[in-house]
Design a protein around this motif. Structure first.
Motif, PDB file in Angstrom:
ATOM      1  N   ARG A  57       0.823  -1.205   0.000  1.00 49.08           N
ATOM      2  CA  ARG A  57       0.000   0.000   0.000  1.00 49.08           C
ATOM      3  C   ARG A  57       0.858   1.257   0.000  1.00 49.08           C
ATOM      4  NH1 ARG A  57      -4.792  -2.022  -0.027  1.00 49.08           N
ATOM      5  NH2 ARG A  57      -5.386  -3.828   1.251  1.00 49.08           N
ATOM      6  N   ALA A  58       2.052   1.170   0.596  1.00 54.51           N
ATOM      7  CA  ALA A  58       2.953   2.320   0.613  1.00 54.51           C
ATOM      8  C   ALA A  58       3.629   2.536  -0.735  1.00 54.51           C
ATOM      9  CB  ALA A  58       4.020   2.138   1.693  1.00 54.51           C
ATOM     10  N   ASN A  59       3.641   1.501  -1.580  1.00 55.38           N
ATOM     11  CA  ASN A  59       4.276   1.583  -2.903  1.00 55.38           C
ATOM     12  C   ASN A  59       3.315   1.072  -3.969  1.00 55.38           C
ATOM     13  OD1 ASN A  59       7.247   2.252  -2.070  1.00 55.38           O
ATOM     14  ND2 ASN A  59       6.690   0.529  -0.770  1.00 55.38           N
ATOM     15  N   ASN A  60       2.043   1.520  -3.858  1.00 54.05           N
ATOM     16  CA  ASN A  60       1.007   0.900  -4.693  1.00 54.05           C
ATOM     17  C   ASN A  60       1.082   1.288  -6.155  1.00 54.05           C
ATOM     18  OD1 ASN A  60       0.026   3.500  -4.571  1.00 54.05           O
ATOM     19  ND2 ASN A  60      -1.803   2.986  -3.392  1.00 54.05           N
ATOM     20  N   PRO A 156      14.778   3.871  -4.293  1.00 52.41           N
ATOM     21  CA  PRO A 156      14.328   3.077  -3.138  1.00 52.41           C
ATOM     22  C   PRO A 156      12.818   3.121  -2.970  1.00 52.41           C
ATOM     23  CG  PRO A 156      15.189   5.183  -2.388  1.00 52.41           C
ATOM     24  CD  PRO A 156      15.395   5.153  -3.882  1.00 52.41           C
ATOM     25  N   CYS A 157      12.237   1.973  -2.694  1.00 53.45           N
ATOM     26  CA  CYS A 157      10.831   1.940  -2.299  1.00 53.45           C
ATOM     27  C   CYS A 157      10.703   2.441  -0.866  1.00 53.45           C
ATOM     28  CB  CYS A 157      10.295   0.509  -2.387  1.00 53.45           C
ATOM     29  SG  CYS A 157      10.096  -0.115  -4.073  1.00 53.45           S
ATOM     30  N   ALA A 158       9.507   2.854  -0.484  1.00 52.90           N
ATOM     31  CA  ALA A 158       9.256   3.220   0.907  1.00 52.90           C
ATOM     32  C   ALA A 158       9.404   1.963   1.764  1.00 52.90           C
ATOM     33  CB  ALA A 158       7.858   3.806   1.054  1.00 52.90           C
ATOM     34  N   THR A 159      10.206   2.043   2.792  1.00 54.19           N
ATOM     35  CA  THR A 159      10.497   0.883   3.635  1.00 54.19           C
ATOM     36  C   THR A 159       9.377   0.659   4.658  1.00 54.19           C
ATOM     37  OG1 THR A 159      12.875   1.179   3.410  1.00 54.19           O
ATOM     38  CG2 THR A 159      12.119  -0.056   5.324  1.00 54.19           C
ATOM     39  N   VAL A 160       9.009  -0.611   4.841  1.00 55.77           N
ATOM     40  CA  VAL A 160       8.063  -0.994   5.892  1.00 55.77           C
ATOM     41  C   VAL A 160       8.621  -2.229   6.580  1.00 55.77           C
ATOM     42  CG1 VAL A 160       5.747  -1.807   6.460  1.00 55.77           C
ATOM     43  CG2 VAL A 160       6.054  -0.068   4.678  1.00 55.77           C
ATOM     44  N   GLY A 161       8.913  -2.123   7.860  1.00 54.21           N
ATOM     45  CA  GLY A 161       9.462  -3.261   8.594  1.00 54.21           C
ATOM     46  C   GLY A 161      10.741  -3.764   7.956  1.00 54.21           C
ATOM     47  N   SER A 162      10.781  -5.055   7.675  1.00 51.84           N
ATOM     48  CA  SER A 162      11.976  -5.648   7.071  1.00 51.84           C
ATOM     49  C   SER A 162      11.942  -5.611   5.550  1.00 51.84           C
ATOM     50  CB  SER A 162      12.136  -7.095   7.549  1.00 51.84           C
ATOM     51  OG  SER A 162      10.983  -7.861   7.225  1.00 51.84           O
ATOM     52  N   PHE A 163      10.900  -5.016   4.989  1.00 52.11           N
ATOM     53  CA  PHE A 163      10.800  -4.924   3.525  1.00 52.11           C
ATOM     54  C   PHE A 163      11.452  -3.635   3.058  1.00 52.11           C
ATOM     55  CE2 PHE A 163       7.363  -7.719   4.809  1.00 52.11           C
ATOM     56  CZ  PHE A 163       7.568  -8.809   3.971  1.00 52.11           C
ATOM     57  N   CYS A 164      12.594  -3.781   2.438  1.00 48.23           N
ATOM     58  CA  CYS A 164      13.410  -2.636   2.008  1.00 48.23           C
ATOM     59  C   CYS A 164      14.108  -3.029   0.717  1.00 48.23           C
ATOM     60  CB  CYS A 164      14.423  -2.282   3.096  1.00 48.23           C
ATOM     61  SG  CYS A 164      15.543  -0.949   2.661  1.00 48.23           S
ATOM     62  N   GLY A 543       3.274  15.275 -10.602  1.00 49.97           N
ATOM     63  CA  GLY A 543       3.580  14.766  -9.271  1.00 49.97           C
ATOM     64  C   GLY A 543       3.782  13.265  -9.254  1.00 49.97           C
ATOM     65  N   ARG A 544       2.930  12.542  -9.971  1.00 42.82           N
ATOM     66  CA  ARG A 544       3.085  11.081 -10.002  1.00 42.82           C
ATOM     67  C   ARG A 544       4.329  10.677 -10.786  1.00 42.82           C
ATOM     68  NH1 ARG A 544      -2.330  11.417 -10.812  1.00 42.82           N
ATOM     69  NH2 ARG A 544      -2.134  10.919 -13.021  1.00 42.82           N
ATOM     70  N   TYR A 545       4.644  11.440 -11.824  1.00 40.95           N
ATOM     71  CA  TYR A 545       5.856  11.136 -12.592  1.00 40.95           C
ATOM     72  C   TYR A 545       7.092  11.317 -11.716  1.00 40.95           C
ATOM     73  CZ  TYR A 545       9.094  11.153 -16.587  1.00 40.95           C
ATOM     74  OH  TYR A 545      10.118  10.868 -17.469  1.00 40.95           O
ATOM     75  N   LEU A 546       7.106  12.366 -10.905  1.00 42.27           N
ATOM     76  CA  LEU A 546       8.222  12.567  -9.972  1.00 42.27           C
ATOM     77  C   LEU A 546       8.281  11.455  -8.934  1.00 42.27           C
ATOM     78  CD1 LEU A 546       8.066  16.392  -9.093  1.00 42.27           C
ATOM     79  CD2 LEU A 546       9.685  15.270 -10.626  1.00 42.27           C
ATOM     80  N   GLN A 547       7.129  10.979  -8.523  1.00 42.46           N
ATOM     81  CA  GLN A 547       7.050  10.005  -7.431  1.00 42.46           C
ATOM     82  C   GLN A 547       7.627   8.648  -7.818  1.00 42.46           C
ATOM     83  OE1 GLN A 547       3.064   9.591  -5.934  1.00 42.46           O
ATOM     84  NE2 GLN A 547       3.633   8.001  -4.475  1.00 42.46           N
ATOM     85  N   GLY A 551       6.435   5.182  -2.503  1.00 46.22           N
ATOM     86  CA  GLY A 551       6.038   6.094  -1.445  1.00 46.22           C
ATOM     87  C   GLY A 551       4.631   6.614  -1.649  1.00 46.22           C
ATOM     88  N   SER A 552       4.245   7.566  -0.826  1.00 50.30           N
ATOM     89  CA  SER A 552       2.916   8.169  -0.892  1.00 50.30           C
ATOM     90  C   SER A 552       3.001   9.521  -1.576  1.00 50.30           C
ATOM     91  CB  SER A 552       2.340   8.343   0.520  1.00 50.30           C
ATOM     92  OG  SER A 552       2.246   7.090   1.168  1.00 50.30           O
ATOM     93  N   ALA A 553       1.960   9.876  -2.284  1.00 48.99           N
ATOM     94  CA  ALA A 553       1.944  11.144  -3.010  1.00 48.99           C
ATOM     95  C   ALA A 553       2.027  12.315  -2.043  1.00 48.99           C
ATOM     96  CB  ALA A 553       0.664  11.251  -3.850  1.00 48.99           C
TER      97      ALA A 553
END
Length: 619
Positions: A57-60, A156-164, A543-547, A551-553
């Protein structure tokens, strides 16, 4: 080929039946466009499931979660009639503590372990085959019966717990002349996963060699092609590797599950917006995307600041869309170095004029709000002056926080490289973009001249060397803002300066910037850049192209309010001039200390200009 056509016209259960019998080729699925719908699979222990769902969900933009099972749930009728998690894939990959230890045709032998594991179904990257056909682009990987190349990036994707893990992308070459109609067709769907995350040089994503994909097979670029990249669901596989779960399974890349359910895509409304694609760099090749409405407004800003109150002949220096390209390039930058300072009043202390610092501060304020690193480099002799100006700007609320202040006095041939890059390594630049706003520029004879042809070289440090060095460092772009042709960066228009500007044959700056923003007063160019950055980042498309799908917008976190508050305003710029008056900084034309810039009064001229720019940007 007849067999593939037959499959496309029949229900997914027919295909799943062939998959179950292992009487099907993975390439047959991966090369299909439209139906059947496809999903990748990730199977993790229950203890990792909560964090992995949050990671998706953080990198949807890359990982669209279609379904999360309960432990021991093998049959998923809501997703696919007759589905069987243990056999739906043509090939599975088995991971132990982050390492792939086996490739499997079925998971039947792991029923006991799977009882405490959760299955995630992730939407596969949407094929662009339909849009490509519509605008007459050959689907080369399909013609070659191969999978597209898939690459790990340095994003880098947004990190959640051990998922990096890094973002994983797929690349499709698109002919340059077909790029805009192709993207316009994609954006009409309102489907986020159809939108590319990068167009241009793979190095900017940290991809070293397109001929060596991490998954799939390379698709060769033709001379007129531009590489276009999309976020890939294979990012989920890299996430599994990163968490180092004692046991995990995934579908193999290119071996998706065929499902009945339509993909739960992230749909957005563009309110009739049409995307526009603009090249912002040739070396390295880099394109940006924004909405047509933001382009129209930025062009309006450019037109507003192009008036010539001093009758200098600046209309001859004007090139269309320099403001647009400069602001797009700045929007992609992570770290920006600004320089200003024109010591035209050589007989006064300080010799600086008050055109330049307000525009530099206004640009720095919006860059701060956009969470970019920003620093200012000035002449060593003026460090104390600019330190006081910055301190007062923070105290007066013109700036939110202070700005690092640097000096550069030249030296040997490597000094500029050492200043701009970590350890002097061109592959590790400290700054992505250099901006000069009303900064004295070096003429062809090596001297620095004010508008009256008086040499002021003794007051100027060789900051021009940084702009010259940047021309040879891939990844650093530059912008010059000027109103007379003798400012740093105006070397891009020096032929016109010599021909049309008074004393131009002597005073013309010889050092070019990538983008030359021409304004009636240079401060106005700084204000316009700030407003253009605001407009770009308020565009959902940009904004989405930059993203880049991770992560979240920013627009979901209240950022637009901070951006609006960082814009220049009549009140803030009035405070800026009062600060400069306090420090005896003078008008460039008249030499007076007062609410006057370049001989033009603040009230009635500059205040009106600022309000026009703000009205265009916020209405």
């Amino acid at each position: 080929m007849i067999f593939i056509t037959y499959l496309r016209t029949h229900l997914p259960p027919v295909i799943r039946s062939l998959v179950l019998q292992k009487n099907f080729n993975a390439r047959n699925i991966s090369s299909m466009s439209g139906e059947p719908k496809q999903a990748s699979v990730v199977i993790l222990p229950r203890s990792f499931a909560k964090d992995f769902e949050k990671f998706c969900r953080a990198n949807n933009g890359a990982l669209t979660l279609l379904y999360r099972s309960e432990p021991s749930e093998w049959k998923l009728p809501t997703l696919s009639a007759g589905s069987d998690t243990k056999n739906d894939c043509l090939k599975y990959k088995k991971y132990e503590f982050g390492s792939c230890t086996d490739n499997l045709m079925s998971l039947e032998g792991f029923s006991e372990q799977l009882k405490d594991m959760v299955t995630f179904y992730l939407g596969c990257s949407i094929s662009s085959n339909g849009a490509m056909k519509k605008v007459g682009i050959p689907v080369r990987n399909k013609e070659s019966h191969c999978n597209v190349g898939i690459y790990k990036t340095a994003v880098p994707c947004a990190t959640v717990g051990s998922f990096c893990c890094p973002l994983v992308v797929a690349m499709i070459p698109i002919p340059k002349d077909k790029l805009e109609p192709f993207l316009q067709d994609i954006y009409q769907t309102g489907d986020v996963q159809r939108e590319p995350i990068h167009i241009g040089c793979p190095d900017l994503l940290g991809i070293e060699d397109l001929h060596k994909p991490d998954y799939g097979e390379p698709v060769m670029l033709q001379p007129a092609d531009v590489p276009v990249f999309w976020a890939s669901e294979v990012t989920g596989l890299e996430a599994v590797i990163s968490c180092k779960s004692p046991l995990a399974f995934t579908s193999a890349p290119g071996c998706p599950v065929v499902i009945d359910q339509k993909d739960k895509r992230i749909q957005v409304s563009h309110s009739g917006e049409v995307p526009e694609v603009h090249c912002i760099s040739q070396k390295p090749l880099h394109y940006s995307i924004t909405s047509s409405s933001s382009v129209q407004k930025i062009r309006e800003l450019e037109s507003i600041i192009a008036i010539d109150p001093g009758n200098r002949g600046i209309k001859h220096l004007f090139n269309k869309d320099e403001l647009l390209k400069a602001s797009l390039s700045l929007s992609h930058a992570h770290s920006v170095l600004i320089t200003t300072g024109f010591p035209t009043h050589f007989s006064h202390d300080p010799p600086e004029e008050n055109d330049g610092p307000p525009g530099a501060i206004a640009l720095a304020a919006i860059l701060q709000a956009l969470e970019k690193e920003v620093a200012i480099v000035v002449d060593e002799r003026a460090m104390n002056l600019h330190k006081k100006i910055i301190e007062d700007s923070v105290n007066q609320g013109v700036l939110k926080t202070t700005i690092p202040l640097l000096s550069y006095q030249g030296g040997d041939t490597r000094s500029a490289l050492m200043f701009l890059c970590k350890d002097g390594d061109p592959k590790s630049p400290r700054f992505d973009h250099l901006v000069a706003i009303e900064r004295s520029g070096r003429a062809a004879d090596g001297n620095y001249y004010n508008a009256r042809k008086i040499n002021i070289k003794h007051l100027v440090d060789p900051i021009d060397d940084l702009f010259l060095a940047a021309q040879k460092i891939p990844g650093i772009s530059s912008t010059g803002v000027g109103d007379g042709g003798n400012e740093l960066g105006m070397g891009k228009v020096k032929t016109a300066v010599k021909k049309h500007i008074k004393n131009g044959d002597v005073i013309a700056c010889d050092v070019a910037a990538d983008f030359a923003v021409i304004a009636g007063v240079s401060n106005w160019g700084g204000y316009a850049l700030a407003c253009a950055l605001y407009l770009l980042n308020m565009s959902d498309i940009h904004g989405r192209y930059l993203q880049k799908a991770v992560g979240s917008a920013a627009t979901s976190s209240g950022a637009p309010l901070a951006w609006a508050q960082a814009l220049p305003s009549v009140m803030k710029e009035e405070k800026m001039l009062q600060i400069l008056m306090k420090h005896k900084v003078r008008s460039g034309v008249t030499g007076e200390v007062g609410m006057v810039v370049d001989g033009l009064p603040f009230r009635g001229i500059h205040a009106e200009m600022i309000q026009q720019l703000i009205d265009v940007s916020t209405m």
